[in-house]
Design a protein around this motif. Sequence first.
Motif, short mmCIF file in Angstrom:
data_model
loop_
_atom_site.label_atom_id
_atom_site.label_comp_id
_atom_site.label_asym_id
_atom_site.label_seq_id
_atom_site.Cartn_x
_atom_site.Cartn_y
_atom_site.Cartn_z
N PHE A 1 0.82 -1.22 0.00
CA PHE A 1 0.00 0.00 0.00
C PHE A 1 0.86 1.27 0.00
O PHE A 1 0.32 2.36 0.11
N ASP A 2 2.18 1.10 -0.12
CA ASP A 2 3.08 2.24 -0.11
C ASP A 2 3.26 2.74 -1.55
O ASP A 2 3.61 1.97 -2.44
N GLY B 1 8.46 11.22 0.48
CA GLY B 1 8.19 12.30 -0.45
C GLY B 1 8.42 11.91 -1.89
O GLY B 1 8.26 12.73 -2.79
N ALA B 2 8.79 10.63 -2.13
CA ALA B 2 9.06 10.19 -3.49
C ALA B 2 7.84 9.52 -4.11
O ALA B 2 7.96 8.77 -5.06
N GLU B 3 6.65 9.79 -3.56
CA GLU B 3 5.46 9.21 -4.13
C GLU B 3 5.23 9.78 -5.53
O GLU B 3 5.36 10.98 -5.75
N PRO B 4 4.90 8.92 -6.49
CA PRO B 4 4.65 9.42 -7.84
C PRO B 4 3.38 10.25 -7.88
O PRO B 4 2.37 9.88 -7.28
N HIS B 5 3.45 11.39 -8.54
CA HIS B 5 2.30 12.29 -8.65
C HIS B 5 1.68 12.10 -10.03
O HIS B 5 2.38 11.93 -11.03
N SER B 6 0.37 12.12 -10.07
CA SER B 6 -0.31 12.02 -11.36
C SER B 6 -0.21 13.34 -12.09
O SER B 6 -0.23 14.41 -11.52
N GLN C 1 1.82 8.83 6.93
CA GLN C 1 2.52 8.90 8.21
C GLN C 1 2.25 7.65 9.04
O GLN C 1 3.15 7.14 9.72
N TRP C 2 1.02 7.14 8.99
CA TRP C 2 0.70 5.91 9.72
C TRP C 2 1.53 4.74 9.20
O TRP C 2 2.05 3.94 9.98
N ARG C 3 1.64 4.64 7.88
CA ARG C 3 2.43 3.55 7.30
C ARG C 3 3.89 3.69 7.68
O ARG C 3 4.56 2.70 8.01
N ARG C 4 4.42 4.89 7.65
CA ARG C 4 5.84 5.09 7.96
C ARG C 4 6.12 4.79 9.43
O ARG C 4 7.17 4.24 9.76
#
Length: 562
Positions: free
Chosen positions: A352-353, A431-436, A487-490
């Motif tokens: 889910f990350d 912060g490296a989540e891909p942005h659409s 934040q919960w996942r991290r």
Amino acid sequence: MSEELAPGPQESPPAPRAGPREVWKKGGRLLSVLLAANVLLLACTLISGGAFNKVAVYDTDVFALLTTMMLLAMLWILFYLLRTVRCSCAVPYRDAHAGPIWLRGGLVLFGICTLIMDIFKTGYYSSFFECQSAIKILHPVIQAVFVIIQTYFLWVSAKDCVHVHLNLTRCGLMFTLTTNLAIWMAAVVDESVHQSHSYSSSHSNASHAHLASDQRAGNPVGGDSCLCSTAVCQIFQQGYFYLYPFNIEYSLFASTMLYVMWKNVGRFLASAPGHSHTPSPLSLFRETFFAGPVLGLLLFVIGLAVFIIYEVQVSGGGGRTRQALVIYYSFNIVCLGLTTLVSLSGSIIYRFDRRAMDHHKNPTRTLDVALLMGAALGQYAISYYSIVAVVAGTPQDLLAGLDLTHALLMIAQHTFQNIFIIESLHRGPPGAEPHSTPTKEPCQNLTFTNLDAFHTLPACPPTPRLVSPSPADQREAVAIISAPRSQWRRRCLRDIALFLLLCNVILWIMPAFGARPHFSNTVEVDFYGYSLWAAIVNICLPFGIFYRMHAVSSLLEVYVLS
């Protein structure tokens, strides 16, 4: 799109000047590898030959070889520090991934313990100076100087990408790496002989007693003319044997850092360094649920108590050995089971990350993965040998069942923990989540939409709007809305990393400081025979011990970068 995913360059000035590219880089690497292979084979021959009394190789020959290798390595390190790095444009790049602070900190810690071990060893051999060769006293002194110089060298130069004296630097790094591996092999062999001697002296079997007498005959220290009779001498002797695990880990830590430096010789780096920001561990510790650290610390304390009880009861012999084995196996089964489940849960959380995978070339990460996979083979081998011995051997009792469960869980724990660590090392930083990519249709600028309410609205109402039409502002709004979930996942991943870290520390302490249920439990000894089983354990167990400490280092990196 590339500007969104890749971090921008850190420097506005032009890239640093470097020398011309090598015509054939693999030629220089091949030369250094051939040099290291020949020196390592020579060291292996002498070290393995010196472990047996039937071979005319004495421990003084081994000490002389190791002392010579350390002196040559120190000469090259001084040349590198005083001459190579002072050349013009010698180090135009520095690898941000190489030599992280926790790895260098661990190197310093193990180096300090190695210095204490050298002091104890010098005091031990000095206790009967009149019947000892001078090389036995000189060796720990030279090793102490070597540890100091090498630790300073790796602290200041671990990130260097050298572009002068290329072949000389490669050969020097490989020779120094080989020197550390030779020291590691000598320490492992010495500790294995010591463990075999302790096992033989606690059993009345004739063949074991014959083996112990052979070992004493091959070591001049055990002779009548060199008896360690004083209390100070015995303290020195026991002290340096208990400090051997730190010396072993120091040599392996130094070897990994030297290999990364060797890979970086002549390397050209892009202007984007990748992970450049490392938050402080104290601030990260505040961003956990505290469940992982508390549970891990609890298992660590219980493990220390179990280890002490095991050592005391096994040394007593008799029926207390069986009770100690039951306690030891029970704790390890619980610890391995929990770490397996936690590692598996971490891999599920990664499903889910949304952080992007980091596919940049990274010699440090490549080496970490190779060492984790390679070192796990040692424990795999011991576990499979134990499984065969328990299943095919007779009779079946409680200890056999615990041994079988322990071996199966050991395989599962190494497998799932490696999967979790390797996937974590390949994840991008926070912060490296891909942005659409924003589209040109204004209706799609809404971040979240109630579909039932949306169909009742007129087509594309200009107001009210949730976010600005600016793509940067849209990404900021999406990040703000999705921040609590990420934040919960991290926090969960940090708890998992800390829990696994503390568990691996206690699982390293037990075998590293002398716990040998492989010999106290006679299932495998009776099935394979003492000689074969001792060879299997003495060859494979050092890799299993190294795996634990390397997993600790990797999990610390996972904790900081998650």
